[in-house]
Design a protein around this motif. Structure first.
Motif, PDB file in Angstrom:
ATOM      1  N   TYR A 217       0.829  -1.202   0.000  1.00  0.00           N
ATOM      2  CA  TYR A 217       0.000   0.000   0.000  1.00  0.00           C
ATOM      3  C   TYR A 217       0.866   1.255   0.000  1.00  0.00           C
ATOM      4  CZ  TYR A 217      -2.663   3.899   1.631  1.00  0.00           C
ATOM      5  OH  TYR A 217      -3.186   5.148   1.741  1.00  0.00           O
ATOM      6  N   HIS A 218       1.819   1.294   0.941  1.00  0.00           N
ATOM      7  CA  HIS A 218       2.610   2.520   1.075  1.00  0.00           C
ATOM      8  C   HIS A 218       3.485   2.774  -0.147  1.00  0.00           C
ATOM      9  CE1 HIS A 218       1.773   2.347   5.530  1.00  0.00           C
ATOM     10  NE2 HIS A 218       1.408   3.554   5.161  1.00  0.00           N
ATOM     11  N   SER A 219       4.134   1.712  -0.656  1.00  0.00           N
ATOM     12  CA  SER A 219       5.011   1.963  -1.805  1.00  0.00           C
ATOM     13  C   SER A 219       4.181   2.373  -3.019  1.00  0.00           C
ATOM     14  CB  SER A 219       5.865   0.729  -2.108  1.00  0.00           C
ATOM     15  OG  SER A 219       5.048  -0.378  -2.341  1.00  0.00           O
ATOM     16  N   LEU A 220       3.029   1.699  -3.234  1.00  0.00           N
ATOM     17  CA  LEU A 220       2.207   2.058  -4.400  1.00  0.00           C
ATOM     18  C   LEU A 220       1.668   3.476  -4.284  1.00  0.00           C
ATOM     19  CD1 LEU A 220       0.263  -1.240  -5.127  1.00  0.00           C
ATOM     20  CD2 LEU A 220       1.905  -0.106  -6.596  1.00  0.00           C
ATOM     21  N   SER A 221       1.275   3.884  -3.070  1.00  0.00           N
ATOM     22  CA  SER A 221       0.732   5.235  -2.949  1.00  0.00           C
ATOM     23  C   SER A 221       1.835   6.261  -3.213  1.00  0.00           C
ATOM     24  CB  SER A 221       0.082   5.448  -1.582  1.00  0.00           C
ATOM     25  OG  SER A 221       1.040   5.413  -0.570  1.00  0.00           O
ATOM     26  N   LEU A 222       3.074   5.941  -2.786  1.00  0.00           N
ATOM     27  CA  LEU A 222       4.163   6.882  -3.052  1.00  0.00           C
ATOM     28  C   LEU A 222       4.498   6.927  -4.546  1.00  0.00           C
ATOM     29  CD1 LEU A 222       6.354   6.078   0.034  1.00  0.00           C
ATOM     30  CD2 LEU A 222       5.267   8.243  -0.460  1.00  0.00           C
TER      31      LEU A 222
ATOM     32  N   ALA B 141       4.058  -1.456 -11.271  1.00  0.00           N
ATOM     33  CA  ALA B 141       3.300  -2.575 -11.830  1.00  0.00           C
ATOM     34  C   ALA B 141       3.765  -3.895 -11.213  1.00  0.00           C
ATOM     35  CB  ALA B 141       3.472  -2.608 -13.343  1.00  0.00           C
ATOM     36  N   MET B 142       5.070  -4.007 -10.997  1.00  0.00           N
ATOM     37  CA  MET B 142       5.614  -5.238 -10.425  1.00  0.00           C
ATOM     38  C   MET B 142       5.124  -5.421  -8.990  1.00  0.00           C
ATOM     39  SD  MET B 142       9.486  -6.281 -11.149  1.00  0.00           S
ATOM     40  CE  MET B 142      10.262  -5.430  -9.807  1.00  0.00           C
ATOM     41  N   VAL B 143       5.220  -4.349  -8.197  1.00  0.00           N
ATOM     42  CA  VAL B 143       4.751  -4.428  -6.804  1.00  0.00           C
ATOM     43  C   VAL B 143       3.279  -4.820  -6.787  1.00  0.00           C
ATOM     44  CG1 VAL B 143       4.298  -3.078  -4.734  1.00  0.00           C
ATOM     45  CG2 VAL B 143       6.435  -2.790  -5.932  1.00  0.00           C
ATOM     46  N   GLY B 144       2.502  -4.197  -7.669  1.00  0.00           N
ATOM     47  CA  GLY B 144       1.072  -4.500  -7.716  1.00  0.00           C
ATOM     48  C   GLY B 144       0.812  -5.945  -8.072  1.00  0.00           C
ATOM     49  N   ALA B 145       1.542  -6.452  -9.063  1.00  0.00           N
ATOM     50  CA  ALA B 145       1.346  -7.842  -9.484  1.00  0.00           C
ATOM     51  C   ALA B 145       1.694  -8.801  -8.357  1.00  0.00           C
ATOM     52  CB  ALA B 145       2.215  -8.130 -10.713  1.00  0.00           C
ATOM     53  N   VAL B 146       2.799  -8.525  -7.675  1.00  0.00           N
ATOM     54  CA  VAL B 146       3.197  -9.390  -6.560  1.00  0.00           C
ATOM     55  C   VAL B 146       2.154  -9.334  -5.452  1.00  0.00           C
ATOM     56  CG1 VAL B 146       4.903  -9.693  -4.734  1.00  0.00           C
ATOM     57  CG2 VAL B 146       5.649  -9.251  -7.062  1.00  0.00           C
TER      58      VAL B 146
END
Lengths: 479, 166
Positions: A107-112, B151-156
């Motif tokens: 959550y935190h990394s994606l929001s950043l 995109a990678m973080v989301g997929a994981v």
């Protein structure tokens, strides 16, 4: 200030700090595993606070990276709104994240990362950067919308968001290609410059501008391209909805303003009629659809659609006199803060009652928690545009701008639909103050301190800006 | 001549795109997509960007389309589902596909011979592309890095959660 050819790296410091914080969050998760749960939040807070500091006290301004980024007043105001929303969610969203078991590092990394995209969109100096910024923020948000899957519809919302978003990106990209084909450049300044000497009555330019406009209108959920918004806002986790309906919308609006007002301003005859029509349709559809909603989240979603219409009035005004851009930027801050707070608080309150984000969940709130009821009342009144809140001042500037630009009919429509909107905002207030909690509802447990704190601060800021609008207007007017 | 090739390639690309969305058999759909990708590679050659054309063929036609095919094979569609939906006169579709391959190959050879003959380096060469990418366009280029990471973080995040629940 510096010339367009230099790198001017220091002006990109806010973006770099936010992206760096996102990387560090991933790294902390890899190194610390489960013991790093608190670290994600602190790293994010540190990144956002330092970025906010360097946004408000920039070390360098002007064009950067060979003109692909421009840090001017518009970028400064947009970045401030985005970072303020991030800060709000970081401070007030902790209990929500824990209660829904949302993976914290992701959550935190994606929001950043999403914020990095938004900030680069806001400070874009080139169509390529505009597109990349939109894609970075969109892809991050698609993933964030899918983070919650214990509830039905979580994945459906994410998929719907992904499909409509990709569709919109296609329009945007095609439009950009046509504009590039006509002007021979993707740099926004160069486009504006070349349009002064070219004949703007050309199908390629008009088609390109309109396609780009459709793409942007999809992203900011303006009617008739708004159908995805209520479903996506309803199905996503509340904290993600709070993020996408505020920061993402603010970024997309600033990007829209950046592309259309200065760069395509010479071709304004082509896109103003469509924008005016969409604004009118949005104000009517958004407000009247919000009237009949039983779900608090959906009501806010439609109210967000309606507000996109009001903000379009500001863009219309800015297209005839760019000084009116300040009114759009002014309104974005109170709008973003109110919606950020309301989505979070609404979810927290609903969790104690039906858990389905119903308007009925607000019944009896004043008896359980008078302080919260007062704060929510202030926020809703500001959203309705009632003095002495910042919402009133913001709407006043928007409608005045529209009148100045000769769109008197649209301004009247804005005021009339605002009156309609008072009904559904007041409904929540009446439920909170004058209705009793439904029999058999669980005893009230106080909300998380951080959430009450940010709600209080936002309400206070709304009142302060309502009385002294110059505090924020002086920043937005430096464009 | 160039205009003729452009029109042909464009028609084939649009045909491929239409086929991608209208075919009922996913394998045919992917093959139509391949046709579109090849035609795009041909367009890059026309624009004097042979490097882009090669990348287009290697990355899209080579890697991504194969990945799609693998996924479709792994999905294991039943025979009767596929049989009912085969195309009428399926073999006819080899003609546009073959035409596209031929056009791209001719283009590549022509571009290649120009290269070897030592004319002025066109804009689409690796050198020119690298210079542009890492000087003028370095900021959008770095943003693509953020994009891929997100995109990678989301997929994981999405797939890992499924495993925990299952």
């Amino acid at each position: 200030m510096s010339d367009a050819s230099s790198l001017n790296l220091l002006s990109l410091l806010p973006e770099m700090l936010v992206a760096l914080a996102g990387l560090l969050v991933i790294l902390a998760n890899a190194v610390g595993r489960d013991s790093a749960d608190g670290a994600h939040r602190w790293i994010s807070l540190l990144g956002v606070l330092s970025a906010l500091w360097f946004t408000l006290n920039p070390l360098a301004t002007g064009a950067a990276m060979s003109g692909t980024a421009v840090h001017d007043g518009l970028a400064m105001a947009g970045n401030t709104v985005i970072l303020a929303v991030l800060l709000l969610l970081l401070l007030g969203g902790e209990s929500y994240l824990k209660s829904r078991r949302i993976p914290l590092a992701e959550y935190h990394s994606l929001s950043l990362f999403a914020a990095t995209g938004m900030m680069s969109l806001v400070s874009a100096g080139d169509l390529v950067t505009v597109f990349m910024g939109i894609e970075v923020l969109s892809i991050s948000l698609y993933c964030m919308a899918a983070l919650l899957n214990e509830e039905e519809g979580g994945r459906e919302a994410a998929l719907k968001y992904f499909l409509t978003g990709s569709f919109a990106s296609g329009f945007l990209l095609f439009g950009m290609a046509l504009v590039f084909g006509f002007t021979g450049t993707t740099n926004l300044d160069a486009i504006a410059h070349s349009l002064t000497s070219l004949d703007t009555d050309n199908w390629m330019l008009i088609g390109g501008a309109l396609l780009m406009l459709i793409g942007f209108l999809f992203k900011v959920s303006v009617a008739p391209f708004h159908n995805w918004a209520p479903d996506v806002y309803d199905g996503s986790p509340a904290i993600v909805t709070a993020f996408m309906s505020t920061a993402a919308k603010a970024a997309a609006f600033t990007g829209l303003a950046r592309v259309f007002v200065p760069a395509l301003g010479e071709a304004a005859d082509a896109w103003i009629p469509m924008l005016a029509l969409c604004a009118a349709l949005t104000m009517i559809l958004g407000n009247f659809s919000a009237l009949v909603q039983d779900s608090f989240k959906r009501m806010l979603a439609y109210s967000g659609v309606a507000h996109a219409g009001y903000l379009l009035l500001g863009i219309l005004a800015a297209s005839s006199d760019s000084a009116h851009m300040a009114s759009v930027l002014f309104y974005l801050l109170p709008y973003a803060l109110i919606n950020g707070v309301l989505f979070l608080v609404g979810a927290a309150i609903s969790r104690q009652r039906s858990g389905k984000n119903l308007l009925d969940d607000f019944k009896g709130l004043a008896a359980d928690s008078p302080l919260l009821a007062i704060l929510i009342t202030v926020c809703l009144l500001a959203l309705a545009g009632i003095p002495p809140t910042a919402g009133f001042v913001g709407k006043f500037y928007l409608f005045m701008g529209a009148v100045d630009a000769g769109h008197v009919g649209l301004a009247c429509l804005g005021i009339l639909t605002s009156v309609v909107s008072v009904y559904f905002y007041l409904r929540v207030i009446v439920y909170a103050w004058f209705h009793k909690a439904p029999a058999g509802s669980a005893p009230w447990t106080p909300l998380d301190g951080g959430l009450v704190l940010v709600t209080g601060l936002s309400a206070l800021l709304l009142l302060v800006l309502g009385v002294w609008p110059n505090l924020w207007l002086s920043i937005t007017a430096t464009i | 001549m160039e205009n003729l090739v452009f029109i042909l390639l464009s028609l084939l690309a649009v045909l491929g795109g239409l086929g991608t969305v209208s075919m009922r058999n996913p394998v045919h759909s992917v093959l139509c997509l391949l046709l579109t990708m090849l035609c795009l590679a041909g367009h890059y050659i026309l624009l004097q960007a042979p490097f882009m054309a090669a990348v287009q063929i290697i990355v899209y036609a080579g890697a991504i389309i194969i990945l799609f095919l693998f996924v479709i094979v792994l999905l294991n569609l039943r025979d009767d589902v596929l049989k009912r939906r085969t195309l009428p006169m399926g073999r006819l579709y080899y003609i546009p596909a073959g035409l596209a391959v031929m056009l791209v190959l001719t283009g590549l050879f022509r571009a290649g011979s120009n290269w070897i003959s030592g004319g002025p380096a066109p804009e689409g060469t690796i050198e020119a592309l690298g210079m542009e990418l890492f000087t003028k366009w370095v900021y959008p280029f770095e943003l693509t890095g953020v994009l891929l990471l997100a995109a990678m973080v989301g997929a994981v995040a999405m797939t890992r959660r499924d495993k925990e629940e299952g």
